[in-house]
Design an enzyme around this catalytic site. Structure first.
Site, PDB file in Angstrom:
ATOM      1  N   GLY A 197    -120.197 113.196 -20.270  1.00 43.42           N
ATOM      2  CA  GLY A 197    -119.490 114.262 -20.982  1.00 43.42           C
ATOM      3  C   GLY A 197    -118.500 114.953 -20.063  1.00 43.42           C
ATOM      4  O   GLY A 197    -118.646 114.925 -18.833  1.00 43.42           O
ATOM      5  N   ASP A 205    -125.334 129.228 -17.704  1.00 42.11           N
ATOM      6  CA  ASP A 205    -125.738 127.818 -17.826  1.00 42.11           C
ATOM      7  C   ASP A 205    -125.994 127.219 -16.450  1.00 42.11           C
ATOM      8  O   ASP A 205    -126.804 126.306 -16.301  1.00 42.11           O
ATOM      9  CB  ASP A 205    -124.636 126.995 -18.503  1.00 42.11           C
ATOM     10  CG  ASP A 205    -124.585 127.240 -19.995  1.00 42.11           C
ATOM     11  OD1 ASP A 205    -125.623 127.605 -20.574  1.00 42.11           O
ATOM     12  OD2 ASP A 205    -123.495 127.065 -20.588  1.00 42.11           O
ATOM     13  N   GLY A 253    -117.094 118.214 -21.119  1.00 40.20           N
ATOM     14  CA  GLY A 253    -116.901 119.595 -21.599  1.00 40.20           C
ATOM     15  C   GLY A 253    -117.422 120.618 -20.599  1.00 40.20           C
ATOM     16  O   GLY A 253    -117.656 120.317 -19.420  1.00 40.20           O
ATOM     17  N   LYS A 268    -116.536 127.385 -24.758  1.00 36.59           N
ATOM     18  CA  LYS A 268    -116.851 127.938 -23.434  1.00 36.59           C
ATOM     19  C   LYS A 268    -115.615 128.052 -22.539  1.00 36.59           C
ATOM     20  O   LYS A 268    -115.606 128.837 -21.593  1.00 36.59           O
ATOM     21  CB  LYS A 268    -117.928 127.095 -22.746  1.00 36.59           C
ATOM     22  CG  LYS A 268    -119.281 127.219 -23.423  1.00 36.59           C
ATOM     23  CD  LYS A 268    -120.371 126.455 -22.702  1.00 36.59           C
ATOM     24  CE  LYS A 268    -121.648 126.489 -23.524  1.00 36.59           C
ATOM     25  NZ  LYS A 268    -122.812 125.962 -22.844  1.00 36.59           N
TER      26      LYS A 268
END
Ligand code: S3P
Length: 412
Positions: free
Chosen positions: A116, A92, A118, A56
């Protein structure tokens, strides 16, 4: 490829089914190894794509233009090829926001920890900000990019109120893993997991067991896909599209799990349901017998109940990742919590509640071979069946009647 999704490991992906429900373009799932990503993006041999873990951020350098929120977040999950120029978007953001609202969580003025570091973590952070969270922590294994470590989270932020998991921990095939224990957060108020396969991860189940509202990532997946498809086709879908596709995909993926007393009709009812809904039927007792190479009375007689329970747990653990099946369990399967937890990850649990007087002892049931044994089992277990079930279905008439009640509820 015309339309599709790129990522490194996509065996678990539901995206094809979702896009097939939305529009009639051909949508392909395309696994790309890291060393081939640049060539794929330079060739740009596609009309529009979705991008998932771990690309991404890596795709951004290939884009001609990137929309405002994608730029701010620093992650792109939707790319449209317009005359050879690539335009990037982040749907998203819409998906995560829709998921939090769908879960009924009001996170304004709440302290949020995002697990996380990311692309999805950045998205979740932007969403939490937009929903008015008062403190947003990003948590990583190593303290990079402004993130804190898990150690710091435990030591200094036990007052965390919302946890959002954006790591792949708990995702198929590692469906028994969990990124964090919830014990350290007494003020926890809601849990969101971006993982959608299984439908309910151990993290989501652990939260619900504590009475904390929790939701898995399927709603987010469908929401981002709906928005991406609108961008692909430069169109907009009716407002109820998201909810109706979500319901359809969830129903397709969810298992129907039957629990209840010996001789209550789990196998008979299960076969009828499977036949009617065109689903696979699985009987845990039959699998145990196949594995042991002998009948259940023989297993009990030669190796004892503990050995049988071990085999039963093994079989159930292997069935837990299944989607869209009808699973009839043995009467004692719910005695071990690990079995119930495993079945719950992808399953809706139905208790077939047949009155004691209609339950018949049979010789091939070592723990229910006499009237007295059945009565004892009933007294020991009825409360456990009720507590374990998502839905209790009375069974006073024929197996077809019971099957109809379950189908009616499941297909609602
Ligand atoms: C058992 C029930 C049986 C079988 C085994 C143990 C139990 O299945 O799993 O004999 O503990 O009640 P049914 O419920 O299909 O009889």
């Amino acid at each position: 490829m015309n339309y599709g999704c790129i990522g490194e490991h996509l065996k678990h992906s539901f995206s094809k089914e979702i896009h097939n429900s939305l529009a009639d373009y051909k949508y392909d799932i395309c696994e790309i190894a890291p060393e081939n990503l640049d060539a794929f993006m330079t060739e740009r041999n596609f009309s529009a794509i979705n991008v998932t873990i771990p690309y991404k951020q890596a795709v951004i350098k290939h884009l001609y233009e990137i929309d405002g929120s994608a730029k701010e977040i620093g992650a792109v999950n939707t790319i449209v090829n317009r005359g050879g120029r690539l335009y990037g978007y982040n749907t998203d953001f819409f998906g995560m926001r829709a998921l939090i609202l769908h879960a009924g969580l009001d996170i304004s003025q709440r302290k949020v920890a995002i697990l996380g570091t990311g692309g999805t973590s950045r998205t979740a952070s932007a969403v939490a900000k937009s929903l008015g969270a008062c403190k947003i922590l990003r948590v990583g294994r190593t303290p990079k990019d402004g993130a804190i470590t898990y150690g710091e989270l435990f030591r200094e932020h036990s007052d965390t109120e919302i946890i959002i998991n954006t790591t792949p921990v708990g995702m198929f095939p590692n469906i028994f893993d969990t990124p964090i224990s919830l014990d350290a957060f007494p003020r926890l108020f809601g849990v969101i997991d971006a993982v959608y396969n299984p439908l309910s991860t151990p993290l989501v189940l652990a939260a619900r067991e504590r009475g904390i509202p929790a939701e898995g990532g399927l709603y987010m997946l469908v929401a981002q896909a709906v928005r991406a498809s609108e961008i692909f086709l430069d169109t907009s879908y009716p407002e109820n599209t998201l909810d109706s596709v979500f319901k359809k995909i969830k129903r397709k993926k969810e298992n129907i799990v039957l629990i209840g007393m010996p001789s209550c009709g789990k196998s008979t009812v299960g076969k009828i349901i499977a036949e009617r809904l065109g689903r696979e039927f699985i009987d845990t007792d039959a699998l145990i017998e196949e594995r042991a190479g002998c009948s259940i009375p023989e297993i009990f007689e030669n190796h004892g109940e503990a050995h049988f329970r071990g085999l039963e747990s093994e079989v159930i653990r292997e069935l837990a990742p299944k989607n869209g099946a009808v699973i009839a369990t043995g009467g004692g399967a719910i005695l071990r919590e690990e079995n119930t937890r495993a079945l719950r990850e992808n399953g809706k649990i139905y208790f077939i509640d047949r009155p004691l007087e209609l339950l018949m002892p049979t010789e091939d049931r070592p723990l229910a071979s006499s009237r007295e044994a059945i009565e004892r089992r009933f007294a020991e277990r009825h409360g456990i069946y009720k507590k374990t079930a998502d839905i209790t279905v009375p069974s006073v008439k024929t197996p077809t009647d019971t099957a109809n009640l379950i189908i009616e509820d499941f297909c609602l």
